[in-house]
Write a protein that holds these residues in place. Structure first.
Motif, mmCIF file in Angstrom:
data_model
loop_
_atom_site.group_PDB
_atom_site.id
_atom_site.type_symbol
_atom_site.label_atom_id
_atom_site.label_comp_id
_atom_site.label_asym_id
_atom_site.label_seq_id
_atom_site.Cartn_x
_atom_site.Cartn_y
_atom_site.Cartn_z
ATOM 1 N N PRO A 1 6.038 0.714 -2.637
ATOM 2 C CA PRO A 1 4.735 0.127 -2.923
ATOM 3 C C PRO A 1 3.682 1.176 -3.272
ATOM 4 N N HIS A 2 2.695 0.755 -4.042
ATOM 5 C CA HIS A 2 1.566 1.620 -4.378
ATOM 6 C C HIS A 2 0.272 1.035 -3.832
ATOM 7 N N SER A 3 -0.572 1.890 -3.290
ATOM 8 C CA SER A 3 -1.947 1.553 -2.929
ATOM 9 C C SER A 3 -2.011 0.350 -1.987
ATOM 10 N N GLY A 4 -2.729 -0.708 -2.407
ATOM 11 C CA GLY A 4 -2.927 -1.861 -1.537
ATOM 12 C C GLY A 4 -1.670 -2.600 -1.178
ATOM 13 N N SER A 5 -0.605 -2.476 -1.979
ATOM 14 C CA SER A 5 0.614 -3.212 -1.625
ATOM 15 C C SER A 5 1.359 -2.542 -0.471
ATOM 16 N N PRO B 1 -0.986 5.160 0.182
ATOM 17 C CA PRO B 1 -1.235 3.956 0.986
ATOM 18 C C PRO B 1 -2.701 3.840 1.403
ATOM 19 N N THR B 2 -3.322 2.711 1.106
ATOM 20 C CA THR B 2 -4.729 2.490 1.467
ATOM 21 C C THR B 2 -4.818 1.786 2.814
ATOM 22 N N LEU B 3 -4.044 2.251 3.760
ATOM 23 C CA LEU B 3 -4.050 1.649 5.095
ATOM 24 C C LEU B 3 -5.324 2.039 5.836
ATOM 25 N N VAL C 1 12.869 -1.800 -4.666
ATOM 26 C CA VAL C 1 11.918 -2.902 -4.853
ATOM 27 C C VAL C 1 10.537 -2.293 -5.021
ATOM 28 N N PHE C 2 10.001 -2.356 -6.244
ATOM 29 C CA PHE C 2 8.682 -1.816 -6.553
ATOM 30 C C PHE C 2 7.621 -2.913 -6.440
ATOM 31 N N THR C 3 6.489 -2.593 -5.815
ATOM 32 C CA THR C 3 5.337 -3.508 -5.807
ATOM 33 C C THR C 3 4.089 -2.737 -6.237
ATOM 34 N N HIS C 4 3.242 -3.399 -6.991
ATOM 35 C CA HIS C 4 2.061 -2.756 -7.578
ATOM 36 C C HIS C 4 0.836 -2.886 -6.682
ATOM 37 N N GLY C 5 -0.200 -2.124 -7.005
ATOM 38 C CA GLY C 5 -1.453 -2.201 -6.273
ATOM 39 C C GLY C 5 -2.333 -3.331 -6.772
ATOM 40 N N ILE C 6 -3.518 -3.449 -6.177
ATOM 41 C CA ILE C 6 -4.465 -4.501 -6.564
ATOM 42 C C ILE C 6 -4.848 -4.334 -8.033
ATOM 43 N N ALA C 7 -4.818 -5.433 -8.770
ATOM 44 C CA ALA C 7 -5.139 -5.495 -10.202
ATOM 45 C C ALA C 7 -4.059 -4.854 -11.071
#
Length: 349
Positions: free
Chosen positions: A133-137, A162-164, A44-50
C-alpha cells in the motif's frame, strides 16, 4: 529477458458494508498472471487517496523486467477503491444514492472493510500475499489486520510512505498541517474542464503536484482518473471531471481518517511477523508529509518489528507518481529479502 504478461482487466463483485448497510460493490482490478509457480508470491497493490490502480503500471513494469524477481511472483492484483478510478464509474449509482439519502461518502473504515473482503475472497485462498500500500491506504491495511474480526494475514507487508497517525498527534505536526490544508483545498480546487485537452494543459502548466510526476503516470491519471459527463442531452454539451468527486475526497484527508491506536499498529505488525516475513517500509527522501520524528513515532508504535527500511532518492511523498522506477528497484530488493528470509529487523536507510 523473456516477455512478461500484460495485465488482464477484471470486473468483480464484493459483498461488504458502507457504514452499517450491507452492499454489493463492483471493483475493477488489473490482474497479472506472472508465473505458474505454486510457491510464488501474490502481490496486492493499493493506491493512496485520489489515486487509482493504473498509477503502478511503470513500477510494475520495472519490477517484472527483472527475470529473477519475476520468477518469485505467482501473480499480481492491483485494486481501485470503490469511488476511485474506473471502479467509481461502476459504483456511482450506489454512491450517489447514499449521499442523496444523507448517509455520506465512503470512509477509510469502509475502505478497510472492502479490502478485508477482497483479502478473504476465494481468489486469494492459497496465496502468499504481499501487501503493497501507498500513503493513506496503509491505514486500511492496519485497520483490516488489527480488527476484532481480522482478514487473513499477509505473508509480508511493504508500506510506502505510511500516513499513520496516533491519537496524541500534535497540531503542529506536518501531517496535521497538510491534512487540514488538503481538506480545505480539495473542496476549493477546480474540478471541471471543457475537454481532455484543457485538463492536460491545466495539469502540466500549473503549479500543482502533477508537474513533478513521471510522464507515464500522469498519462494514466488523465486516462483513468477522469470521466466525460454529459451536461445536457439536448445540446450535447459535456465536461471532464474527476471520477472521485471532491466532496468524497476531502474528508479522506482528515487526520481522524488515518488515526489508529499505537497498540493496533503493533498488533498488526506482530501478526505479519508471525505469518511470514514481516513489515518493510519505503520512505521518501523529501519529508513533505512525514517528518523524521513522525517516522520514529511510527517505528516505535510498530514495536520495532519493521524488517527493513529504504529511502527513494529524489522522491517526495507521492513516490509511485514521482519515482516509479526507483520504487520498482526498491521492491525488487525487498521481494528478494522476503523470498530468502533475510534482513530480519534490518534498517537500510
Amino acid at each position: 529477458m523473456s516477455q512478461f504478461p500484460a495485465p488482464e482487466r477484471r470486473v468483480l463483485s464484493l459483498h461488504t458494508t458502507l457504514g452499517t448497510d450491507p452492499v454489493e460493490l463492483k471493483y475493477v482490478t488489473l490482474y497479472y498472471p506472472v508465473s505458474s509457480s505454486k510457491d510464488g508470491l501474490t502481490l496486492v497493490f493499493t493506491h493512496g487517496i485520489a489515486g487509482h490502480k493504473e498509477q503502478y503500471d511503470p513500477t510494475i513494469t520495472r519490477l517484472l523486467s527483472h527475470d529473477q524477481t519475476r520468477a518469485t511472483i505467482k501473480d499480481i492484483w492491483v485494486l481501485d477503491f470503490p469511488n476511485h478510478g474506473q471502479t467509481a464509474l461502476l459504483n456511482r449509482p450506489v454512491l450517489d444514492a447514499r449521499k442523496a439519502s444523507g448517509k455520506g461518502a465512503c470512509t477509510t473504515a469502509d475502505f478497510a472493510l472492502y479490502l478485508r473482503a477482497f483479502l478473504s475472497s476465494p481468489w486469494l485462498n492459497t496465496s502468499s500475499v504481499v501487501g503493497i500500500p501507498h500513503s493513506g491506504s496503509c491505514t486500511l491495511w492496519i485497520l483490516a489486520l488489527a480488527s476484532t474480526n481480522p482478514c487473513p494475514t499477509p505473508f509480508a507487508l511493504v508500506m510506502i510512505e505510511p500516513t499513520l497517525m496516533f491519537p496524541s498527534l500534535s497540531p503542529t505536526d506536518p501531517r496535521s498541517i497538510h491534512g487540514a490544508a488538503n481538506v480545505r483545498g480539495c473542496l476549493a480546487k477546480r474540478d471541471r474542464w471543457e475537454n481532455m485537452e484543457a485538463l492536460v494543459k491545466w495539469l502540466v502548466g500549473g503549479k500543482g503536484v502533477w508537474r513533478k510526476w513521471d510522464e507515464r503516470v500522469l498519462s494514466t491519471y488523465v486516462q483513468h482518473g477522469f470521466e466525460e459527463v454529459n451536461e445536457s442531452e439536448s445540446d450535447g454539451k459535456s465536461y471532464v471531471t474527476p471520477t472521485l468527486r471532491k466532496d468524497e475526497e476531502s474528508p479522506l484527508y482528515a487526520c481522524l481518517s488515518h488515526t489508529v491506536e499505537p497498540e493496533a499498529l503493533g498488533r498488526a505488525c506482530r501478526a505479519v511477523e508471525e505469518a511470514g516475513r514481516g513489515v518493510h517500509v519505503v520512505w521518501a527522501e523529501f519529508e513533505q508529509f512525514i517528518s523524521k520524528a513522525a517516522r520514529e513515532e511510527i517505528l516505535d508504535a510498530a514495536e520495532n518489528r519493521v524488517v527493513s527500511q529504504r529511502i527513494i532518492k529524489g522522491a517526495g511523498h507521492l513516490i509511485p507518481q514521482e519515482k516509479p522506477d526507483g520504487l520498482g528497484e526498491a521492491l525488487i530488493e525487498i521481494l528478494d529479502e522476503i523470498m530468502h528470509g533475510v534482513g530480519k529487523r534490518k534498517a537500510k536507510m
